[in-house]
Design a protein around this motif. Sequence first.
Motif: not given
Length: 142
Positions: A22-45
Motif C-alpha cells: 500500500g505504500t509502494a511508489t506511485g500516487p494514492a487513489p484520489q478519492v477512497v470510499p470510507s467503508a467497504p461495500v458488502d465486506g469487499l475492499v475498495d478495488p483501488r487498494a
Amino acid sequence: MSNHSKTLIPLLFALMFVISCGTATGPAPQVVPSAPVDGLVDPRAGQTLTLPASVMKKFDAAWQDLAAGNAELADSGFETILRKHPDYTPAILGRAAADVQQQRYDEAMTKVEEVLAAQPENFAALFYRAEIESRRGETDSV
C-alpha cells in the motif's frame, strides 16, 4: 513455541507485506470510499495507476451505487469506465463486487481470475477471490 505464537508470526508478516504494498511508489487513489461495500475492499487498494479526475468521479459514483445496494446501476458505471479504459482493473473488480452483491459468484470469480491472470499479486483481487470462495462455502452449506 505456543500455537498462538505460531499463528501470530505469519499474520504479522502478512500484515507487513500488505502495508508495504500500500505504500509502494506511485500516487494514492484520489478519492477512497470510507467503508467497504458488502465486506469487499475498495478495488483501488494498492493500485498505482490513477485516471483523470472525471473517471475517478465516475468510479466513486458507481462504488456509492454499490454501497446503496444498487448493483445493476453500479455495474453499468464500471462498464462505462471499461469502455474507455479496458485494462483498469479496479473497474473490472468493481463489476465483480456488483456480481457478489447479487450472489452471482461464478461471474464474479471469472472477473477476479481475469485480473489475477494479468496481475497475480493484486491485493484486491486476491481478497475478492477469498471472499467469493468463503461465500460459496456459506451458500453451499445452507
